[in-house]
Design a protein around this motif. Sequence first.
Motif, PDB file in Angstrom:
ATOM      1  N   ARG A 167       0.944  -1.228  -0.205  1.00  0.00           N
ATOM      2  CA  ARG A 167       0.027   0.209   0.105  1.00  0.00           C
ATOM      3  C   ARG A 167       1.041   1.023   0.284  1.00  0.00           C
ATOM      4  N   LEU A 168       0.591   1.791  -0.666  1.00  0.00           N
ATOM      5  CA  LEU A 168       1.589   3.490  -1.439  1.00  0.00           C
ATOM      6  C   LEU A 168       0.926   4.445  -0.413  1.00  0.00           C
ATOM      7  N   LEU A 169       2.400   4.911   1.077  1.00  0.00           N
ATOM      8  CA  LEU A 169       1.732   5.768   2.250  1.00  0.00           C
ATOM      9  C   LEU A 169       1.575   7.363   2.265  1.00  0.00           C
ATOM     10  N   ASP A 170       3.570   7.230   0.773  1.00  0.00           N
ATOM     11  CA  ASP A 170       3.542   8.951   0.476  1.00  0.00           C
ATOM     12  C   ASP A 170       4.247   8.867  -0.763  1.00  0.00           C
ATOM     13  N   LEU A 171       4.300   9.913  -1.274  1.00  0.00           N
ATOM     14  CA  LEU A 171       5.222   9.538  -2.233  1.00  0.00           C
ATOM     15  C   LEU A 171       6.479  11.187  -2.254  1.00  0.00           C
ATOM     16  N   GLN A 172       7.234  11.059  -2.497  1.00  0.00           N
ATOM     17  CA  GLN A 172       7.952  13.064  -2.549  1.00  0.00           C
ATOM     18  C   GLN A 172       8.649  13.099  -3.646  1.00  0.00           C
ATOM     19  N   ILE A 173       8.468  14.073  -4.423  1.00  0.00           N
ATOM     20  CA  ILE A 173       9.425  14.530  -5.137  1.00  0.00           C
ATOM     21  C   ILE A 173      10.694  16.081  -4.717  1.00  0.00           C
ATOM     22  N   GLU A 174      11.504  15.479  -5.549  1.00  0.00           N
ATOM     23  CA  GLU A 174      12.842  15.902  -5.034  1.00  0.00           C
ATOM     24  C   GLU A 174      12.919  17.702  -6.130  1.00  0.00           C
ATOM     25  N   PRO A 175      12.944  18.525  -5.231  1.00  0.00           N
ATOM     26  CA  PRO A 175      12.219  19.812  -5.589  1.00  0.00           C
ATOM     27  C   PRO A 175      13.142  20.256  -7.129  1.00  0.00           C
ATOM     28  N   ASP A 176      14.142  20.116  -6.915  1.00  0.00           N
ATOM     29  CA  ASP A 176      15.307  20.334  -8.193  1.00  0.00           C
ATOM     30  C   ASP A 176      14.764  19.277  -9.333  1.00  0.00           C
ATOM     31  N   ALA A 188      10.533   9.091  -4.694  1.00  0.00           N
ATOM     32  CA  ALA A 188      10.880   8.636  -3.419  1.00  0.00           C
ATOM     33  C   ALA A 188       9.447   7.955  -2.820  1.00  0.00           C
ATOM     34  N   VAL A 189       9.093   7.078  -3.217  1.00  0.00           N
ATOM     35  CA  VAL A 189       7.682   5.794  -2.431  1.00  0.00           C
ATOM     36  C   VAL A 189       8.220   5.246  -1.449  1.00  0.00           C
ATOM     37  N   ARG A 190       6.833   5.607  -0.194  1.00  0.00           N
ATOM     38  CA  ARG A 190       7.089   4.818   0.592  1.00  0.00           C
ATOM     39  C   ARG A 190       6.119   3.932   0.601  1.00  0.00           C
ATOM     40  N   LEU A 191       6.086   2.630   1.380  1.00  0.00           N
ATOM     41  CA  LEU A 191       5.123   1.319   0.747  1.00  0.00           C
ATOM     42  C   LEU A 191       5.363   0.748   2.229  1.00  0.00           C
ATOM     43  N   GLU A 192       3.580   0.513   1.776  1.00  0.00           N
ATOM     44  CA  GLU A 192       3.901  -0.508   4.051  1.00  0.00           C
ATOM     45  C   GLU A 192       3.680  -2.288   3.286  1.00  0.00           C
ATOM     46  N   CYS A 193       3.778  -2.921   4.041  1.00  0.00           N
ATOM     47  CA  CYS A 193       3.666  -3.948   3.315  1.00  0.00           C
ATOM     48  C   CYS A 193       2.334  -5.002   3.989  1.00  0.00           C
ATOM     49  N   ALA A 207      12.324   6.344  -7.555  1.00  0.00           N
ATOM     50  CA  ALA A 207      11.951   6.062  -9.299  1.00  0.00           C
ATOM     51  C   ALA A 207      11.945   7.360 -10.455  1.00  0.00           C
ATOM     52  N   ARG A 208      12.412   6.835 -11.283  1.00  0.00           N
ATOM     53  CA  ARG A 208      12.726   7.544 -12.097  1.00  0.00           C
ATOM     54  C   ARG A 208      10.904   8.474 -12.929  1.00  0.00           C
ATOM     55  N   TYR A 209       9.933   7.746 -12.757  1.00  0.00           N
ATOM     56  CA  TYR A 209       8.740   7.674 -12.901  1.00  0.00           C
ATOM     57  C   TYR A 209       8.152   6.998 -12.051  1.00  0.00           C
ATOM     58  N   VAL A 210       7.113   7.882 -11.577  1.00  0.00           N
ATOM     59  CA  VAL A 210       5.702   6.926 -10.678  1.00  0.00           C
ATOM     60  C   VAL A 210       4.066   6.792 -11.334  1.00  0.00           C
ATOM     61  N   ILE A 211       3.512   6.136 -11.849  1.00  0.00           N
ATOM     62  CA  ILE A 211       1.959   5.919 -12.474  1.00  0.00           C
ATOM     63  C   ILE A 211       1.077   5.865 -11.038  1.00  0.00           C
ATOM     64  N   GLY A 212       0.371   5.924 -11.753  1.00  0.00           N
ATOM     65  CA  GLY A 212      -0.894   5.921 -10.003  1.00  0.00           C
ATOM     66  C   GLY A 212      -2.039   5.507 -10.792  1.00  0.00           C
ATOM     67  N   CYS A 213      -2.488   4.371 -11.391  1.00  0.00           N
ATOM     68  CA  CYS A 213      -3.269   3.815 -11.626  1.00  0.00           C
ATOM     69  C   CYS A 213      -5.047   3.069 -10.425  1.00  0.00           C
ATOM     70  N   PRO A 348       6.491  16.249 -16.279  1.00  0.00           N
ATOM     71  CA  PRO A 348       6.271  15.723 -15.196  1.00  0.00           C
ATOM     72  C   PRO A 348       7.270  13.963 -14.679  1.00  0.00           C
ATOM     73  N   ARG A 349       6.350  14.119 -13.778  1.00  0.00           N
ATOM     74  CA  ARG A 349       7.189  12.899 -13.073  1.00  0.00           C
ATOM     75  C   ARG A 349       6.584  11.833 -12.361  1.00  0.00           C
ATOM     76  N   VAL A 350       5.648  12.013 -12.554  1.00  0.00           N
ATOM     77  CA  VAL A 350       4.074  11.145 -12.431  1.00  0.00           C
ATOM     78  C   VAL A 350       2.941  11.649 -12.539  1.00  0.00           C
ATOM     79  N   PHE A 351       2.905  10.094 -13.035  1.00  0.00           N
ATOM     80  CA  PHE A 351       1.154  10.872 -13.587  1.00  0.00           C
ATOM     81  C   PHE A 351      -0.193  10.108 -12.502  1.00  0.00           C
TER      82      PHE A 351
END
Length: 649
Positions: A167-176, A188-193, A207-213, A348-351
């Motif tokens: 389960r995805l808890l949160d994600l952070q995108i480096e500002p630069d 950076a994606v944090r996942l709970e098992c 990840a380079r790219y994250v896609i929310g489906c 874009p980095r997240v879709f």
Amino acid sequence: MQFHLNGFRTGDPGVSEQPAHGDGAPGFGALPEEVDVLIVGCGPAGLTLAAQLAGFPEIRTRIIDQKAGPLQLGQADGIACRTLEMFHAFGFAERVLKESYWVNETSFWKPDEARPENIIRHGRIQDVEDGLSEFPHVILNQARVHDFFLDVMRNSPSRLEPTYSRRLLDLQIEPDCADGGASSHPVAVRLECLDPSHEGQVETVKARYVIGCDGARSNVRKAIGRDLRGDSANQAWGVMDVLAVTDFPDIRLKALVQSAGEGSILIIPREGGYLIRIYVELDKLNDNERVASRELGVEHLIAAAQRILHPYKLEVRDVAWWSVYEIGQRLCDTFDDVPEGSEGQRHPRVFIAGDACHTHSPKAGQGMNVSMQDSFNLGWKLAAVLQGRCAPELLHSYSSERQAIARELIDFDREWAKMLSAPLKSSADGEGVDPKEVQAYFVRHGRYTAGTATRYTPSRLTGEPTHQHLAKGLPIGTRFHSAPVIRLADAKPVHLGHVVQADGRWRLLAFADRANPAEPSSRLRALCDFLADSRLSPVRRHTRPGDDVDSVIDVRAVLQQGHRGLALEAMPSLLLPRKGRLGLVDYEKMFCPDLNGGDVFDMRGIDRERGCIVIVRPDQYVAHVLPLDDHTALAAFFEGFMEGQAVSV
């Protein structure tokens, strides 16, 4: 189907060879610390994207889901003609056709004017117009579609398998991170098992790219600050898959039934010959009321369906699945993480895709279909950028193209749902909807519900219609409308559109002029010479030395002469390319009209004197139509979005 390119091998040709450097393995559970693409959600959108990217073993792709395993019983079931065209590109359309229910006709029922408490049939029409697609409209459990995509992934060079119970808890995108800043993996994606043996553990994946489906309650959407905006129609509907006994004569036809005072139902026969899906209109909701507060059970759905079908009987013997829902249409303003007005400053980095960015009622059967088209649009673009073939600016086109299509879907669904829930007219000048209007609306929007009405507007990926007259039946921006042809080398009847596979390649379809391609006067031969020899050739400019000549732009020719009137050995060498480790000849690049059946030149309005070039995108849409001899415009089109490679002499 082509195989043995790099040497003879036994076994199932549908299972791709695994590269020596591949790191995928069936059943891998632990996620790596870094990936190129992380897909969140194993629904139709997520699996379509994963199946595309699995074909590129050099791209490290992972797909996760919070469920414990694959879907067993799906909610969506309608598969549009256009979606089956896409399924063919992935290689499993025939499996769908074998198992599914084919929607051939639709019937319409209304109150009997003599006895309004009874219903009578007032119309019966063909469900899909002739010639719209080589594929029908079909019905199949969503879980089976998932199974087919999972097979594509398992048999791919990557041997990709989903990672469940995350389960995805949160994600952070480096500002630069804009324009490839400090980190090459800036998300950076944090996942709970969630599995019992690791419950509560937290993993971090970069990840380079994250896609929310990940559906209408998407955590990815929330993490990038996007909102679904829209409204609700304050109308409750129910849906159930049942095994039933009835004397209703159209139970194995798609049927829309509108009663005088009990509401409406939509009957969708399911695969297998016995199962049926019934959408049932229920109560009007108060403002701000949720359907859950009504505590409606399956018995309410059954009773409502029985009342609407009067005087016919409906005896439900088994309920496979049921649900109640509220009609609503909601849409995100944009489908990626780039703030409004910042498109020129960062990429874009997240879709988000599918229900994560657009939700609507299920009665038009568009949800699963449009969601899969979202990620089919995105997948080849991600691959092109990650392979270095296109600049990251290309990724802006995903949101701009698909958000406009989703807005059209929302507008269509709002009107269709309104018509189905409106009271029927009691007189010619009364308020409400006439059943004949509903049938006319269904017919009028048949191409939309078939999925073939999508049209992308001019952009770097879609040309202006300056030369549209050269191919009147292949409008720029629409999906390539296939037609039957005869393959020159082996006289096999095939469909031209089936050359467009889900492999990320562009197709350049050269429709020949009248001259014999073996003659020096042939415009087609001149085009082939340009593509093969000129340093300005997009084939040479955008293909890396050492790669097969068709690895980026796949050139095919459609000739005007019958297949028995041409000498294969006299055709341009570009159309008989040598490929693979052994330098084998590809004999499947040339096609001829079926002179005893449908001539593709007539069917698609191709100019016979001049011929033309039709450029087809990797997602099967017509990108441009150009004259055969406009080599400069052809080169300029591809230079508009593709990176140049080192051109070999």
